[in-house]
Design an enzyme around this catalytic site. Structure first.
Site, mmCIF file in Angstrom:
data_model
loop_
_atom_site.group_PDB
_atom_site.id
_atom_site.type_symbol
_atom_site.label_atom_id
_atom_site.label_comp_id
_atom_site.label_asym_id
_atom_site.label_seq_id
_atom_site.Cartn_x
_atom_site.Cartn_y
_atom_site.Cartn_z
ATOM 1 N N LYS A 138 0.843 -1.194 0.000
ATOM 2 C CA LYS A 138 0.000 0.000 0.000
ATOM 3 C C LYS A 138 0.886 1.255 0.000
ATOM 4 O O LYS A 138 0.713 2.151 -0.796
ATOM 5 C CB LYS A 138 -0.918 -0.031 1.228
ATOM 6 C CG LYS A 138 -1.846 1.160 1.302
ATOM 7 C CD LYS A 138 -2.818 1.039 2.452
ATOM 8 C CE LYS A 138 -3.563 2.347 2.613
ATOM 9 N NZ LYS A 138 -4.532 2.339 3.703
ATOM 10 N N GLU A 155 10.450 -4.849 4.472
ATOM 11 C CA GLU A 155 10.488 -6.262 4.087
ATOM 12 C C GLU A 155 10.180 -6.409 2.590
ATOM 13 O O GLU A 155 10.896 -7.093 1.851
ATOM 14 C CB GLU A 155 9.458 -7.081 4.878
ATOM 15 C CG GLU A 155 9.752 -7.245 6.356
ATOM 16 C CD GLU A 155 9.082 -6.176 7.207
ATOM 17 O OE1 GLU A 155 8.814 -5.061 6.683
ATOM 18 O OE2 GLU A 155 8.841 -6.455 8.395
ATOM 19 N N GLY A 167 -4.862 -1.827 4.702
ATOM 20 C CA GLY A 167 -4.049 -2.960 4.242
ATOM 21 C C GLY A 167 -4.715 -4.297 4.516
ATOM 22 O O GLY A 167 -4.812 -5.160 3.643
ATOM 23 N N ARG A 168 -5.229 -4.480 5.729
ATOM 24 C CA ARG A 168 -5.804 -5.787 6.084
ATOM 25 C C ARG A 168 -7.210 -5.976 5.522
ATOM 26 O O ARG A 168 -7.847 -7.001 5.765
ATOM 27 C CB ARG A 168 -5.781 -5.975 7.600
ATOM 28 C CG ARG A 168 -6.446 -4.875 8.394
ATOM 29 C CD ARG A 168 -6.118 -4.966 9.877
ATOM 30 N NE ARG A 168 -6.600 -3.805 10.628
ATOM 31 C CZ ARG A 168 -5.956 -2.665 10.740
ATOM 32 N NH1 ARG A 168 -4.808 -2.483 10.126
ATOM 33 N NH2 ARG A 168 -6.449 -1.670 11.460
ATOM 34 N N GLU A 172 -4.861 -6.608 14.674
ATOM 35 C CA GLU A 172 -4.345 -5.310 14.223
ATOM 36 C C GLU A 172 -5.473 -4.264 14.242
ATOM 37 O O GLU A 172 -5.227 -3.079 14.430
ATOM 38 C CB GLU A 172 -3.734 -5.417 12.815
ATOM 39 C CG GLU A 172 -2.853 -4.221 12.463
ATOM 40 C CD GLU A 172 -1.982 -4.429 11.232
ATOM 41 O OE1 GLU A 172 -0.771 -4.656 11.361
ATOM 42 O OE2 GLU A 172 -2.532 -4.353 10.115
ATOM 43 N N HIS A 215 -5.127 -32.485 17.690
ATOM 44 C CA HIS A 215 -4.002 -33.226 18.241
ATOM 45 C C HIS A 215 -2.915 -32.290 18.744
ATOM 46 O O HIS A 215 -1.784 -32.696 18.935
ATOM 47 C CB HIS A 215 -3.467 -34.199 17.181
ATOM 48 C CG HIS A 215 -4.528 -35.147 16.717
ATOM 49 N ND1 HIS A 215 -4.761 -36.361 17.335
ATOM 50 C CD2 HIS A 215 -5.474 -35.028 15.749
ATOM 51 C CE1 HIS A 215 -5.787 -36.959 16.736
ATOM 52 N NE2 HIS A 215 -6.230 -36.163 15.778
ATOM 53 N N LYS A 258 9.357 -1.202 14.553
ATOM 54 C CA LYS A 258 9.975 -0.899 13.244
ATOM 55 C C LYS A 258 11.040 0.176 13.420
ATOM 56 O O LYS A 258 12.143 0.063 12.889
ATOM 57 C CB LYS A 258 8.922 -0.336 12.279
ATOM 58 C CG LYS A 258 7.970 -1.315 11.688
ATOM 59 C CD LYS A 258 7.156 -0.615 10.586
ATOM 60 C CE LYS A 258 5.887 -1.342 10.251
ATOM 61 N NZ LYS A 258 5.020 -0.626 9.320
#
Ligand code: F6P
Length: 550
Positions: free
Chosen positions: A210, A216, A270-271, A356, A387, A515
Site C-alpha cells: 500500500k 520487508e 491494508g488488512r 491489528e 491433536h 519498526k
C-alpha cells in the site's frame, strides 16, 4: 487497567449485562438445550449457502436482548451507515473506510471528498481483468516470450495474508499450468526457497505494498529484481514485474513503470485490501470471473450487514458474543478452526484482521480504555489442531470460545475422508459444550471393565468441564462466493466489536515502535555505529550476535 476514563460500565446496557452475567456465569448450556427444544433453531441464521449456528453459547434471550440494547446505545446501526456512506470513521488518520466500495456490485455511487469513487474502482477491476486474462491466455508473456506460469506475490501483512489465504482457499479453481508463491518475510530464506524453485523466464512478480515503503517488501522486491536481471538483463524487468500500490511515486522510484501499476486508495486499509488489486494473484490463479464471484459473495454479506435488523444480523451477533465473552466472562482468547485444508491460512489472516484492528488501548475520545479489547486469536485446520491445542480447549483452565468452520461438501471426496472430517467438526462443538462429568467418566470406565480403584483414581482426569462456547459456521462448499461471504462476515464482526469498544479499528499505530527501533539497531549490527541507548539486555544481545557472526 490503563486509566479511569473511557469506561463502558457507565453505559446502561453494560450495567444490565454486568448484573446479568452474575446470573449466567454458572448456567450450563447442557441445561439450556434440555429445557428448550427450539434452541438450535432460535440461535441459527442462514444466509445463502452459509449457516451460522450460535446456539452453543452461554446466552439466553435476555442476554441477547441486553447485547442488542448495548449495540443500540453504542449506535451500531448509525456507525454502519457512516461506513457505507464514506464518512471518515478512521478518525486518527482522517480517512474513509471503504473496502465495501471495492465489492459494491450494484455500482451505486459512493463519495469520498465529494467524488464518486466507483469509476476508479471499476477502472482498476477492468485493468485487472485484462491483465489477468492476458497472463492466463499467454498474451502477456515474459521477456523471452515464455508464458508466465509462476506468480510470485511479494508483500507482507495485508499485502500478503489476504492473497495467500484466498488463493489457497480456491486452489481447486487454479488454472492448471499456474503456480502461486508468496514471499513476505524479510528472512532471506523466504526469498531463496521460492527463487530456487522457479525459472525467471516464466515468472511474474507482483510487488504489493500500500505504502511502497515497507522494508520487508522492498528488500525482497530488490532481491528478486536482481535475481531476474542477473538471469535476463535489465530490459526484462517491465515484462516480469508489476506493482500494486497507492504510491505511484515510490513505485516509479523502484523502477516499475507506472503503466504496470495497479492502483488502490487510502480508503482501503491494508488488512481489508484483498478485494482490491492486492488480489491480483488471486485473479490470475482462479480467473477474474471467480475473483468477481468472491466480490459478489462479500457484497451479499455487506448488504445483509447493512440492511438486516440486529437480531438477525450475523456479523453483529458474532461481535456481540465476542464482547460478551471478552468483557464479562474475561475470556482472553478465541480460536478459529476451519475443517477444510484449503482454509488453512484463514486463522493467520484473521489474526491480522482482528488483532491489528482491535488490539488498542486508547478510545476514540483519546482516553485509555478500562475494558478488554481484542482477544488473542489463534487457530489452525481441523482435525490437525485436535491433536495439538485442543487438550487445552477441553481441559485447560482458560475458556477459549471458538469458531468451527466446516463445508458440507468437499472438493476431494475420497472414501470416507470427508464424513470423518465433518463428524469430528461437529463432535468437537458438542464435546466442548456438553463435557463429561466426573460421575459419567467413572461410570464409563466401569462399563469398560476398569477396576473400581483405577476408575476412582482416574475419574477427574477423564472428566470434562464442558460449557465451552463455540459457533459453527457451516457452508455448502468452499467456492469464491462462499469465501467472499465468510471473510466479509469477519471484517464486519471486527468492525462492530470496535464500535462497542469505541476504538478506531482501522489504524495500526502499535506496529511502529518496533519498526523504528529495528532501524536504529540495524547500523549497530552492521558496523560499530551506536544508535539510541539501549537497555543492558538489548546491548548485550547486539554484542553477542556480532560475536557469533564473526
Ligand atoms: O504491519 C503494519 C502494516 O502497515 C499492515 O497494516 C500492512 O498490511 C502491512 O504493514 C504492509 O503494509 P504495506 O502494504 O504498506 O507494505
Amino acid at each position: 487497567m490503563f486509566g479511569l476514563k473511557s469506561d463502558l460500565s457507565k453505559n446502561k446496557a453494560w450495567k444490565k449485562l454486568a448484573k446479568h452475567y452474575k446470573d449466567m456465569r454458572d448456567v450450563e448450556m447442557r441445561g439450556l438445550f434440555r429445557k428448550d427444544p427450539q434452541r438450535a433453531e432460535r440461535y441459527c441464521i442462514t444466509l445463502d449457502s452459509i449457516m451460522v449456528d450460535y446456539s452453543k453459547n452461554r446466552i439466553t434471550n435476555k442476554t441477547m436482548d441486553y447485547l442488542f440494547e448495548l449495540a443500540q446505545e453504542k449506535k451500531v446501526p448509525e456507525k454502519i451507515e457512516q461506513m457505507f456512506r464514506g464518512d471518515k470513521i478512521n478518525q486518527t488518520e482522517n480517512r474513509a473506510v471503504l473496502h465495501v466500495a471495492l465489492r459494491n456490485r450494484e455500482n451505486s455511487p459512493i463519495y469520498v471528498d465529494g467524488k464518486n469513487i466507483m469509476a476508479d474502482v471499476n477502472a482498476v477491476l477492468a485493468k485487472m481483468r485484462k491483465f489477468s486474462d492476458d497472463v492466463r491466455l499467454g498474451k502477456f508473456v515474459g521477456y523471452t516470450g515464455k508464458k508466465l506460469v509462476n506468480i510470485v506475490n511479494i508483500g507482507i501483512g495485508g499485502s500478503d495474508l489476504g492473497p495467500k489465504m484466498a488463493t489457497e482457499a480456491l486452489r481447486k479453481y487454479w488454472a492448471k499450468d499456474i503456480n502461486c508463491y508468496f514471499i513476505s518475510n524479510i528472512d532471506g530464506t523466504a526469498c531463496n526457497e521460492v527463487l530456487n524453485k522457479i525459472n525467471p523466464e516464466e515468472t511474474l512478480f507482483i510487488v504489493c505494498s500500500k505504502t511502497f515503503t515497507t522494508i520487508e517488501t522492498l528488500t525482497n522486491a530488490h532481491t528478486c529484481r536482481k535475481w531476474l536481471i542477473d538471469a535476463l538483463g535489465e530490459h526484462a524487468v517491465s515484462k516480469h514485474f508489476v506493482a500494486v500500490s497507492t504510491n505511484a511515486k515510490e513505485v516509479a522510484k523502484f523502477g516499475i513503470d507506472t503503466e504496470n501499476m495497479f492502483e488502490f486508495w487510502d480508503f482501503v486499509g491494508g488488512r481489508y485490501s484483498m478485494w482490491s488489486a492486492i488480489g491480483l494473484s488471486i485473479a490470475i490463479a482462479v480467473g477474474m470471473d471467480n475473483f468477481e464471484k468472491m466480490l459478489d459473495g462479500a457484497h451479499e454479506m455487506d448488504m445483509h450487514f447493512k440492511y438486516t435488523e440486529m437480531s438477525k444480523n450475523i456479523p453483529v451477533i458474532l461481535a456481540l458474543l465476542g464482547v460478551w465473552y471478552s468483557d464479562f466472562f474475561n475470556f482472553r482468547s478465541t480460536a478459529v478452526v476451519p475443517y477444510d485444508q484449503y482454509l488453512q491460512y484463514v486463522p493467520a489472516y484473521l489474526q491480522q484482521l482482528v488483532m491489528e484492528s482491535n488490539g488498542k488501548f486508547v478510545s476514540n475520545d483519546g482516553e485509555y480504555v478500562k475494558y478488554m479489547t481484542s482477544p488473542v486469536v489463534f487457530g489452525g485446520a481441523g482435525t490437525d489442531v485436535q491433536h495439538s491445542f485442543f487438550q487445552m480447549m477441553h481441559q485447560g483452565t482458560s475458556v477459549i470460545p471458538c469458531d468451527i468452520i466446516v463445508p458440507a461438501i468437499s472438493h476431494n471426496e475420497i472414501g470416507e475422508h470427508h464424513e470423518i472430517l465433518v463428524a469430528n467438526a461437529l463432535a468437537q462443538g458438542e464435546a466442548l459444550m456438553k463435557g463429561k462429568t466426573v460421575k459419567e467418566a467413572y461410570d464409563e470406565m466401569r462399563r469398560a471393565g476398569k477396576p473400581k480403584e483405577e476408575a476412582k483414581r482416574l475419574k477427574k482426569y477423564k472428566s470434562f468441564e464442558g460449557n465451552r462456547p463455540s459457533n459453527t459456521i457451516l457452508f455448502k462448499k468452499i467456492d469464491a462466493h462462499a469465501l467472499g461471504m465468510l471473510i466479509a462476515m469477519y471484517e464486519h464482526k471486527t468492525f462492530v466489536e470496535g464500535i462497542i469498544w469505541n476504538i478506531d479499528s482501522f489504524d495500526q499505530m502499535g506496529v511502529e515502535l518496533g519498526k523504528q527501533m529495528a532501524l536504529s539497531i540495524l547500523p549497530e549490527l552492521q558496523s560499530n555505529a551506536s544508535g539510541i541507548s539501549h537497555d543492558s539486555s538489548t546491548k548485550n544481545l547486539i554484542t553477542m550476535v556480532k560475536r557469533m557472526r564473526k
